[in-house]
Write a protein that holds these residues in place. Structure first.
Motif: not given
Length: 137
Positions: A16, A19-20, A27, A29, A45-48, A50, A98, A100
């Motif tokens: 995390y 990426v951040a 997250f 995207d 997505t990126t958050g999904d 993670l 966020t 996420t």
């Protein structure tokens, strides 16, 4: 086993932050899409990704909580330290505010509470009386 004494949820926590802060990506995207049989499109997505990784590692952490010994205690303490660090980051760092990261924080809390609860429950079953063999139920 080398996984004992290392909180596996440190991996998604580090990802995390990478990426951040290093890649400066969002997250929300879309990483890839699936065309479903119903005709709908599933955007992952990126958050999904993670959170999926975090849940899978939570499963391994719960399995690790059933072991006994000093390494198990160290593992629980390190998981607690990770939870506190994630909580502080969530409250103090703007890029960590966020949904996420909030779900990741809840996963860390479940790891800490679940790990201690399982260890206490398993230790209660490992009760022996001096001079008598342990009773196995």
């Amino acid at each position: 086993m080398y996984l004992i004494g290392f909180p596996l949820l440190l991996i998604p926590f580090a990802l995390y932050n990478i990426v951040a802060f290093l890649f400066d990506l969002g997250f929300a995207d879309t990483v890839f899409t699936f065309q479903m049989m119903s005709g709908a499109t599933l955007n992952v997505t990126t958050g999904d990704l993670l959170l999926i990784l975090s849940v899978l590692l939570l499963f391994v952490e719960i399995l690790k909580a059933t072991r006994f010994g000093v390494k198990s205690i160290v593992d629980h303490l390190l998981s607690f330290v990770l939870f506190v660090a994630a909580l502080i980051e969530f409250l103090m760092v703007q890029k960590a505010a966020t949904s996420t990261f909030l779900v990741f924080l809840v996963i860390c809390a479940v790891d800490v509470i679940g790990g201690f609860s399982i260890s206490i429950r398993a230790a209660a079953r490992d009760f022996t009386v001096e001079g008598h063999p342990p009773v196995i139920r």
